[in-house]
Motif scaffolding. Structure first.
Motif, PDB file in Angstrom:
ATOM      1  N   ILE A 130      72.234  30.740  63.177  1.00  0.00           N
ATOM      2  CA  ILE A 130      73.184  31.286  64.127  1.00  0.00           C
ATOM      3  C   ILE A 130      74.559  30.766  63.715  1.00  0.00           C
ATOM      4  O   ILE A 130      74.747  29.555  63.551  1.00  0.00           O
ATOM      5  CB  ILE A 130      72.866  30.858  65.576  1.00  0.00           C
ATOM      6  N   LEU A 131      75.495  31.676  63.507  1.00  0.00           N
ATOM      7  CA  LEU A 131      76.881  31.334  63.188  1.00  0.00           C
ATOM      8  C   LEU A 131      77.681  31.674  64.441  1.00  0.00           C
ATOM      9  O   LEU A 131      77.713  32.824  64.870  1.00  0.00           O
ATOM     10  CB  LEU A 131      77.380  32.142  61.992  1.00  0.00           C
ATOM     11  N   ARG A 132      78.317  30.664  65.025  1.00  0.00           N
ATOM     12  CA  ARG A 132      78.921  30.825  66.340  1.00  0.00           C
ATOM     13  C   ARG A 132      80.216  30.029  66.437  1.00  0.00           C
ATOM     14  O   ARG A 132      80.535  29.227  65.559  1.00  0.00           O
ATOM     15  CB  ARG A 132      77.942  30.355  67.406  1.00  0.00           C
ATOM     16  N   ALA A 139      65.695  27.878  64.664  1.00  0.00           N
ATOM     17  CA  ALA A 139      64.430  27.287  65.120  1.00  0.00           C
ATOM     18  C   ALA A 139      64.629  26.064  66.001  1.00  0.00           C
ATOM     19  O   ALA A 139      63.824  25.813  66.905  1.00  0.00           O
ATOM     20  CB  ALA A 139      63.556  26.929  63.918  1.00  0.00           C
ATOM     21  N   THR A 140      65.701  25.307  65.762  1.00  0.00           N
ATOM     22  CA  THR A 140      65.859  24.030  66.469  1.00  0.00           C
ATOM     23  C   THR A 140      67.181  23.896  67.219  1.00  0.00           C
ATOM     24  O   THR A 140      67.321  23.005  68.059  1.00  0.00           O
ATOM     25  CB  THR A 140      65.785  22.862  65.471  1.00  0.00           C
ATOM     26  N   GLY A 141      68.164  24.725  66.910  1.00  0.00           N
ATOM     27  CA  GLY A 141      69.486  24.592  67.504  1.00  0.00           C
ATOM     28  C   GLY A 141      70.318  23.488  66.874  1.00  0.00           C
ATOM     29  O   GLY A 141      71.433  23.208  67.318  1.00  0.00           O
ATOM     30  N   GLU A 142      69.810  22.866  65.806  1.00  0.00           N
ATOM     31  CA  GLU A 142      70.526  21.763  65.151  1.00  0.00           C
ATOM     32  C   GLU A 142      71.780  22.282  64.448  1.00  0.00           C
ATOM     33  O   GLU A 142      71.726  23.249  63.686  1.00  0.00           O
ATOM     34  CB  GLU A 142      69.598  21.091  64.128  1.00  0.00           C
ATOM     35  N   PHE A 143      72.903  21.608  64.675  1.00  0.00           N
ATOM     36  CA  PHE A 143      74.140  21.887  63.949  1.00  0.00           C
ATOM     37  C   PHE A 143      73.973  21.362  62.523  1.00  0.00           C
ATOM     38  O   PHE A 143      73.627  20.203  62.329  1.00  0.00           O
ATOM     39  CB  PHE A 143      75.325  21.173  64.635  1.00  0.00           C
ATOM     40  N   VAL A 144      74.229  22.229  61.530  1.00  0.00           N
ATOM     41  CA  VAL A 144      74.047  21.802  60.140  1.00  0.00           C
ATOM     42  C   VAL A 144      75.288  22.023  59.284  1.00  0.00           C
ATOM     43  O   VAL A 144      75.242  21.821  58.071  1.00  0.00           O
ATOM     44  CB  VAL A 144      72.816  22.474  59.479  1.00  0.00           C
ATOM     45  N   GLY A 145      76.411  22.426  59.885  1.00  0.00           N
ATOM     46  CA  GLY A 145      77.628  22.591  59.108  1.00  0.00           C
ATOM     47  C   GLY A 145      78.402  23.808  59.538  1.00  0.00           C
ATOM     48  O   GLY A 145      78.311  24.240  60.689  1.00  0.00           O
ATOM     49  N   PHE A 146      79.170  24.362  58.595  1.00  0.00           N
ATOM     50  CA  PHE A 146      79.928  25.570  58.886  1.00  0.00           C
ATOM     51  C   PHE A 146      79.931  26.490  57.692  1.00  0.00           C
ATOM     52  O   PHE A 146      79.690  26.084  56.558  1.00  0.00           O
ATOM     53  CB  PHE A 146      81.361  25.256  59.332  1.00  0.00           C
ATOM     54  N   THR A 147      80.205  27.738  57.973  1.00  0.00           N
ATOM     55  CA  THR A 147      80.491  28.736  56.956  1.00  0.00           C
ATOM     56  C   THR A 147      81.320  29.829  57.608  1.00  0.00           C
ATOM     57  O   THR A 147      81.357  29.939  58.822  1.00  0.00           O
ATOM     58  CB  THR A 147      79.225  29.318  56.317  1.00  0.00           C
ATOM     59  N   GLY A 148      81.960  30.604  56.796  1.00  0.00           N
ATOM     60  CA  GLY A 148      82.719  31.713  57.341  1.00  0.00           C
ATOM     61  C   GLY A 148      83.923  32.043  56.496  1.00  0.00           C
ATOM     62  O   GLY A 148      83.993  31.679  55.315  1.00  0.00           O
ATOM     63  N   LEU A 149      84.870  32.720  57.120  1.00  0.00           N
ATOM     64  CA  LEU A 149      86.055  33.209  56.444  1.00  0.00           C
ATOM     65  C   LEU A 149      87.281  32.490  56.992  1.00  0.00           C
ATOM     66  O   LEU A 149      87.370  32.236  58.195  1.00  0.00           O
ATOM     67  CB  LEU A 149      86.206  34.709  56.675  1.00  0.00           C
ATOM     68  N   ALA A 150      88.207  32.166  56.109  1.00  0.00           N
ATOM     69  CA  ALA A 150      89.423  31.469  56.512  1.00  0.00           C
ATOM     70  C   ALA A 150      90.577  31.905  55.617  1.00  0.00           C
ATOM     71  O   ALA A 150      90.377  32.319  54.476  1.00  0.00           O
ATOM     72  CB  ALA A 150      89.233  29.963  56.414  1.00  0.00           C
ATOM     73  N   ALA A 181      73.441  28.086  52.840  1.00  0.00           N
ATOM     74  CA  ALA A 181      74.831  28.430  52.514  1.00  0.00           C
ATOM     75  C   ALA A 181      74.928  29.879  52.067  1.00  0.00           C
ATOM     76  O   ALA A 181      75.813  30.622  52.513  1.00  0.00           O
ATOM     77  CB  ALA A 181      75.382  27.488  51.440  1.00  0.00           C
ATOM     78  N   THR A 182      74.010  30.312  51.221  1.00  0.00           N
ATOM     79  CA  THR A 182      74.015  31.697  50.747  1.00  0.00           C
ATOM     80  C   THR A 182      73.742  32.661  51.894  1.00  0.00           C
ATOM     81  O   THR A 182      74.447  33.661  52.062  1.00  0.00           O
ATOM     82  CB  THR A 182      72.982  31.879  49.621  1.00  0.00           C
ATOM     83  N   GLU A 183      72.742  32.356  52.700  1.00  0.00           N
ATOM     84  CA  GLU A 183      72.380  33.224  53.825  1.00  0.00           C
ATOM     85  C   GLU A 183      73.554  33.385  54.796  1.00  0.00           C
ATOM     86  O   GLU A 183      73.878  34.493  55.235  1.00  0.00           O
ATOM     87  CB  GLU A 183      71.174  32.628  54.543  1.00  0.00           C
ATOM     88  N   ALA A 184      74.197  32.283  55.123  1.00  0.00           N
ATOM     89  CA  ALA A 184      75.316  32.320  56.059  1.00  0.00           C
ATOM     90  C   ALA A 184      76.535  33.011  55.441  1.00  0.00           C
ATOM     91  O   ALA A 184      77.240  33.763  56.117  1.00  0.00           O
ATOM     92  CB  ALA A 184      75.671  30.901  56.498  1.00  0.00           C
ATOM     93  N   ALA A 185      76.778  32.767  54.168  1.00  0.00           N
ATOM     94  CA  ALA A 185      77.920  33.399  53.496  1.00  0.00           C
ATOM     95  C   ALA A 185      77.711  34.908  53.385  1.00  0.00           C
ATOM     96  O   ALA A 185      78.670  35.679  53.512  1.00  0.00           O
ATOM     97  CB  ALA A 185      78.147  32.774  52.125  1.00  0.00           C
ATOM     98  N   ILE A 186      76.481  35.351  53.172  1.00  0.00           N
ATOM     99  CA  ILE A 186      76.194  36.789  53.143  1.00  0.00           C
ATOM    100  C   ILE A 186      76.566  37.417  54.484  1.00  0.00           C
ATOM    101  O   ILE A 186      77.222  38.459  54.538  1.00  0.00           O
ATOM    102  CB  ILE A 186      74.714  37.057  52.778  1.00  0.00           C
ATOM    103  N   LEU A 243      76.192  35.142  45.494  1.00  0.00           N
ATOM    104  CA  LEU A 243      76.850  36.117  46.367  1.00  0.00           C
ATOM    105  C   LEU A 243      77.394  37.315  45.590  1.00  0.00           C
ATOM    106  O   LEU A 243      77.856  38.284  46.190  1.00  0.00           O
ATOM    107  CB  LEU A 243      78.007  35.451  47.121  1.00  0.00           C
ATOM    108  N   GLY A 244      77.358  37.246  44.268  1.00  0.00           N
ATOM    109  CA  GLY A 244      77.890  38.327  43.450  1.00  0.00           C
ATOM    110  C   GLY A 244      79.370  38.170  43.137  1.00  0.00           C
ATOM    111  O   GLY A 244      79.999  39.094  42.624  1.00  0.00           O
TER     112      GLY A 244
END
Length: 186
Positions: free
Chosen positions: A9-11, A68-79, A107-112, A145-146
């Motif tokens: 989940i990216l939020r 699955a767990t709600g654990e915060f594991v970092g960030f990804t996104g656009l800036a 990282a790949t999944e979130a960046a996609i 990511l190509g």
């Protein structure tokens, strides 16, 4: 806005993310290719800036949690890079993950998901990514990511002090047309 993938989940950020983010930024392995570790005050300032920019732009660096767990594991996104360089203005895709989340393809999944949002909802024409020249893990994500390396775009990062060994950066690019031709979606 929230982006959901099979495992993530990216939020938007919450105050509960601040402590695990500070721990992540105090980890020497996570911060190996950054100029220095970050203390709690620096991390809080960064989170405040991310939250403000996300409100202003409607996109940003999303807090990343495991579904699955709600654990915060970092960030990804656009800036939008906060410095001037030969390739700015630009939009960058980026990520930073806790060591416990390495090696799972997060990282790949979130960046996609972030790129798909950028090219579809936001209508971006191109996106860049950058990292220290010897950061093989991030470069591998960019290639998955190509993205293609723009060797003429390589640069010394202006926010990294002169003489710091992580100052030389590589630049990668991806256009909306390349993304569409790849046919990738989260």
């Amino acid at each position: 806005m929230t982006l959901v993938t099979d495992r993530l989940i990216l939020r938007r950020w919450t105050d509960a993310d601040r402590e695990p983010f500070a721990a992540l930024c105090a980890d020497p392995e996570v911060m190996e290719f950054f100029p220095s570790l970050m203390d709690r005050t620096q991390c809080d300032t960064m989170v405040d800036r991310i939250m403000l920019r996300t409100e202003e732009l409607g996109y940003g660096l999303w807090a990343m949690e495991l579904r699955a767990t709600g654990e915060f594991v970092g960030f990804t996104g656009l800036a939008v890079p906060s410095f001037e360089a030969h390739f700015t203005p630009a939009v960058e895709v980026g990520w930073r993950l806790a060591r416990s989340a390495w090696g799972y393809g997060y990282a790949t999944e979130a960046a996609i998901a972030s790129l798909d949002d950028g090219f579809t909802r936001l209508g971006l024409e191109s996106v860049v990514s950058m990292t220290y020249v010897h950061n093989g893990r991030s470069r591998a994500v960019m290639e998955r990511l190509g993205m293609r390396r723009d060797e003429a775009g390589d640069f010394d990062h202006p926010l990294v002090p002169e003489g710091n060994p992580v100052r030389p950066h590589v630049l990668y690019r991806l256009t909306a047309a390349e993304w569409a031709a790849r046919g990738t979606s989260p």
